[in-house]
Design an enzyme around this catalytic site. Structure first.
Site, PDB file in Angstrom:
ATOM      1  N   TRP A 359       0.819  -1.173  -0.086  1.00  0.00           N
ATOM      2  CA  TRP A 359       0.004   0.015   0.078  1.00  0.00           C
ATOM      3  C   TRP A 359       0.892   1.274   0.012  1.00  0.00           C
ATOM      4  CZ3 TRP A 359      -2.371   2.396   4.946  1.00  0.00           C
ATOM      5  CH2 TRP A 359      -1.299   2.086   6.260  1.00  0.00           C
ATOM      6  N   GLU A 498       0.268  -3.899  11.925  1.00  0.00           N
ATOM      7  CA  GLU A 498       0.269  -5.359  11.842  1.00  0.00           C
ATOM      8  C   GLU A 498       0.663  -6.180  12.898  1.00  0.00           C
ATOM      9  OE1 GLU A 498       3.554  -5.496   8.772  1.00  0.00           O
ATOM     10  OE2 GLU A 498       2.056  -4.985   7.112  1.00  0.00           O
ATOM     11  N   GLN A 620       2.553   0.428  14.335  1.00  0.00           N
ATOM     12  CA  GLN A 620       2.964   1.902  13.336  1.00  0.00           C
ATOM     13  C   GLN A 620       1.515   2.412  13.480  1.00  0.00           C
ATOM     14  OE1 GLN A 620       3.191  -1.159   9.867  1.00  0.00           O
ATOM     15  NE2 GLN A 620       2.394   0.782   8.639  1.00  0.00           N
TER      16      GLN A 620
HETATM   17  C1  BGC Z   1       4.593  -1.885   7.150  1.00  0.00           C
HETATM   18  C2  BGC Z   1       3.488  -1.977   5.860  1.00  0.00           C
HETATM   19  C3  BGC Z   1       4.409  -1.553   4.616  1.00  0.00           C
HETATM   20  C4  BGC Z   1       5.400  -2.326   4.523  1.00  0.00           C
HETATM   21  C5  BGC Z   1       6.376  -2.013   3.151  1.00  0.00           C
HETATM   22  C6  BGC Z   1       5.885  -3.058   6.611  1.00  0.00           C
HETATM   23  O1  BGC Z   1       6.683  -2.899   7.693  1.00  0.00           O
HETATM   24  O2  BGC Z   1       4.022  -2.366   8.252  1.00  0.00           O
HETATM   25  O3  BGC Z   1       2.564  -1.181   6.351  1.00  0.00           O
HETATM   26  O4  BGC Z   1       3.369  -1.430   3.469  1.00  0.00           O
HETATM   27  O5  BGC Z   1       6.404  -2.500   5.622  1.00  0.00           O
HETATM   28  O6  BGC Z   1       6.825  -0.897   3.478  1.00  0.00           O
END
Ligand code: BGC
Length: 801
Positions: A359, A498, A620
């Site tokens: 995203w 996450e 995050q």
């Molecule tokens: C983040 C995601 C992001 C991904 C790629 C992950 O650490 O939690 O939101 O899309 O990194 O940058």
């Protein structure tokens, strides 16, 4: 490091830093990029020559922890840099076995040229100076060039240079993926094209994409191209390697230069016959190094005009911001517009996330929309082409509309790893991230923002509305009506944070009513309905018929936009998801003391036999993403529509609450936190801005940048200047500004492109000047501090509070 406004400079050789330097010194043009690995190096644990072309993926499967897992990777292409040398049949040059006298490496950001200079003494007591320059042409996207100059400072002898194309490569950069197969290329042919040029042809072994590289290596002495009697060329040809050994006698003080010009074509290129034939044909048309360099510099000077930024404070911020823009443009550029490629989260700079598209474009498009909108349009079409696959995914899970995958590669199917390795525990763990359905909402948001920035109704009519409607339909079908509450709810999802893949008793099954998702669904339903109003009536009717969209569907959307459930804590703070309040508090101090770096708390806890799902702890920004995407006014309107009151202190209290419970395990986190704090807590906002700037240059996560830069953090940190501190918005057909500019950053000067107008902005304190270039464009509305002005081509409007 001694950097200046336009150079990233490293002094001395440090093997431990090499991976980081390679990523940060990558040169690329949006079609392909090559890590800043030394030309004489091979993948050996210290060095990792990597070259990646946008959209060139390959899929392999393997058995892991009793499961067959499929992995699609952005393929590491043959190493076109390969160029080494030796003296009098001695060992080939190896930095580790000579005495290094001087060493410096710098990336000239204005020209996107990487330079490395060194002087060393070898085992035979000879002192040699070497200078290498390289670039990947921004002008001609299939062209790359390397120039190596060797000076025999105090010796005579036979210098032999080996220059070739090395196909003995695989994908092995990321330690965590080493159990996955990495051999994606199979040899097709190697051929000598002429006395000084060669061709290497390979093919990916599953996606069957042809990859061809041709190289010409020309030796010069001083200013003269060497005659054949002077230098001897000998073909070196193997299964996956082809090149020349070039021998020449040298004397003290003599300067010998090899110019290596390379062409790269793949089976995914347009306007070609066959990649091998094109690579050979175009090699003859490149001109020489200097000629190619001139075209490359010109193309960059045009890009830098569009991406013009100045900060008056003379600090190192400007250097880093430019580095970020440089890497952004090396990952996606006007060269990308003709490709079928998306925005890879880690650039074309390494193999993290296996080159997938997540995203992260949400953080990238605001930069492109205001400079190269045609590029955003092309990148959105990457999504549009994968709409059928997203529809299929929705149908397969019993829903309507389109469900976009969390990670996307070639054909738009879900590419998230089924299992991922926790390096701390050595355990393979199921990956629940496909439950991050919110990616579809980001695509909807991006579609609308592109339309807002450009007014491109044609895009909206032909592609945008269909995506918006299909995404809206998916979320409407995911939403269920809860009679007891008289509210709509969404169960079983993952938010941007996450760490929470489910409730403690059911990790991996998702959580209910993620506030970010639910609010964004409301916004998306509203925009999808609005888009249907904006496009021509006939197009709307055709679309409704093709999609089977009925009046009842729109009626239900409308109802959801009034009755979506948003969870709040008892004290009025917006709840990240339903039940978040019941989770345990984490003893942050204890973990900080015990582990120092706790960004990846999820891995730490799993390795301890615990589960981050049990705690009020986020990786995050999640709820706070709402304050990032929407102004307080817009959000207030959405909540009002839903029948919730946002008290004057709801936003600051919600920010404080989550700020205290976030590990910032993603580089995106600093960007969002800087943004949401910008108005209420300037000091902390600037701290997070500094952190976002340092994300890659200091490898803030301790080891992830060597695996690829973090494109969203790079773009996002610039966006903090562009849109956040300046309060710039493109909304309601207006360019709106509302600066609260930090004095410590000095005066900001910025070029943007709004509704066909190239504009220059100058912001200091609360003062704003907006100047438009001459032209025949229609005037645009600009608003600031409650005043509205029409900006005509060739004029300037000024606001001061
Ligand atoms: C983040 C995601 C992001 C991904 C790629 C992950 O650490 O939690 O939101 O899309 O990194 O940058």
């Amino acid at each position: 490091m001694t950097n200046s406004e336009w150079t990233l400079c490293y002094q001395g050789y440090d093997p431990a830093q090499e991976g980081l330097r390679e990523a940060l010194c990558t040169v690329g043009n949006g079609y392909l990029a090559t890590r800043g690995a030394a030309p004489e190096s091979e993948a050996d644990g210290t060095h990792y020559p990597g070259t990646y072309a946008a959209g060139v993926y390959n899929r392999l499967s393997t058995d892991i922890a009793g499961h067959t897992v499929d992995n699609e990777c952005l393929v590491n292409l043959p190493n076109w840099l390969a160029l080494t040398f030796r003296v009098d049949d001695g060992p080939w040059f190896d930095l580790a076995s000579v005495t290094v006298l001087d060493y410096e490496q710098y990336l000239d950001m204005r020209r996107a040229v990487l330079v490395r200079r060194l002087r060393f003494r070898d085992g035979g007591g000879r002192t040699t100076a070497v200078t290498q320059r390289r670039f990947v042409s921004m002008r001609f996207k299939h062209g790359c060039a390397l120039e190596v100059t060797v000076v025999a400072l105090d010796w005579s002898g036979r210098l032999e240079l080996r220059s070739g194309l090395d196909g003995r490569v695989d994908n092995s950069l990321v330690e965590r993926y080493r159990d996955l197969p990495g051999r994606h290329l199979e040899p097709v042919a190697t051929r000598e094209l002429s006395g000084d040029s060669v061709l290497l042809q390979m093919r990916t072994n599953q996606s069957r994409i042809a990859v061809a590289m041709a190289a010409r290596s020309v030796l010069r002495r001083g200013d003269r191209e060497s005659s054949s009697s002077d230098a001897s060329y000998r073909l070196v040809q193997e299964d996956r390697w082809v090149g020349h050994d070039i021998g020449v006698e040298v004397h003290p003080g003599e300067v010998v230069t090899v110019e290596k010009l390379v062409t790269v074509f793949t089976g995914r290129d347009r306007a070609i016959s066959e990649p091998g034939a094109e690579a050979a044909r175009w090699l003859d048309r490149l001109g020489d190094f200097d000629e190619m360099l001139r075209g490359h510099i010109l193309a960059w000077s045009h890009l830098w005009d569009r991406f013009h930024v100045e900060l008056g404070n003379q600090g190192e911020e400007l250097c880093i911001v430019r580095l970020h823009l440089l890497h952004l443009l090396q990952a996606v550029s006007p060269n990308t517009t003709e490709l079928d490629a998306g925005v890879p989260a880690r650039g074309l700079h390494g193999e993290a996330y296996r080159g997938h598209v997540l995203w992260d474009e949400l953080f990238v498009f605001p930069i492109l929309n205001l400079r190269i909108p045609a590029l955003t349009r092309a990148l959105l079409r990457y999504r549009y082409r994968r709409l059928p696959e997203a529809r299929q995914a929705a149908t397969a899970s019993g829903h309507r509309g389109a469900r976009y995958p969390w990670q996307s590669g070639s054909d738009g199917r879900e590419e998230s790893q089924q299992l991922h390795l926790n390096p701390l525990s050595g355990r393979w763990i199921p990956d629940a991230s496909p439950l991050q359905f919110h990616i579809g909402l980001a695509i909807a948001y991006n579609t609308w923002q592109y339309y807002q920035a450009t007014g491109d109704r044609e895009f909206l009519a032909n592609y945008g509305t269909e995506m918006l409607v299909e995404i809206a339909r998916f979320f409407a079908s995911l939403t269920t009506y809860d009679r007891a509450r008289d509210r709509y709810v969404i169960r079983g999802v993952m938010g941007p944070d996450e760490f929470h893949s489910g409730y403690p008793s059911q990790p991996g099954n998702g959580i209910d009513n993620n506030a970010y998702t639910n609010v964004l669904v409301v916004w998306t339903l509203l925009r999808a309905a609005e888009a249907l109003e904006v496009i021509p009536h006939r197009t709307r009717t055709e679309l409704e018929q093709a999609l089977g969209l009925r009046a009842e569907d729109l009626q239900r959307w409308e109802d959801i936009t009034h009755k979506m459930f948003v969870p709040f804590h008892g004290d009025g703070v917006i709840s990240q998801f339903e039940g978040y309040e019941l989770l345990r508090e984490l003893d942050w101090e204890h973990y900080r003391q015990r582990y120092g770096n706790i960004q990846r708390l999820d891995r730490i806890l799993e390795a301890e036999g615990d589960d981050v799902n049990r705690y009020k702890a986020g990786k995050q920004a999640d709820v706070l993403m709402l304050f990032y995407l929407f102004s307080a006014d817009e959000l207030g309107e959405l909540f009002h529509r839903l029948g919730y009151r946002l008290e004057h202190d709801t936003i600051p209290r919600t920010i404080d609450y989550y700020l205290a419970r976030t590990s910032h395990g993603s580089t995106l986190s600093a960007v969002v936190h800087a943004w949401v704090l910008a108005r209420a807590n300037r000091e902390r906002a600037l701290e997070f801005f500094g952190r976002a700037l340092r994300s890659d240059i200091t490898d803030i996560q301790g080891g992830t940048t060597p695996e690829g830069i973090h494109l969203a953090a790079m773009a996002g940190s610039f966006d903090l200047l562009q849109r956040c501190f300046s309060g710039l918005e493109t909304r309601q057909d207006r360019l709106q500004l509302n600066p609260l500019w930090p004095k410590s950053l000095g005066v900001l000067e910025l070029a943007i492109h709004y509704r066909e107008h190239p504009l220059r902005l100058r912001i200091s304190g609360s003062r704003v000047d907006v100047a438009a270039e001459e032209g025949l464009q229609r005037p645009v509305e600009v608003a600031c501090h409650g005043e509205v002005a029409w900006l005509e081509p060739g004029s300037t409007v000024r606001f001061s509070s």
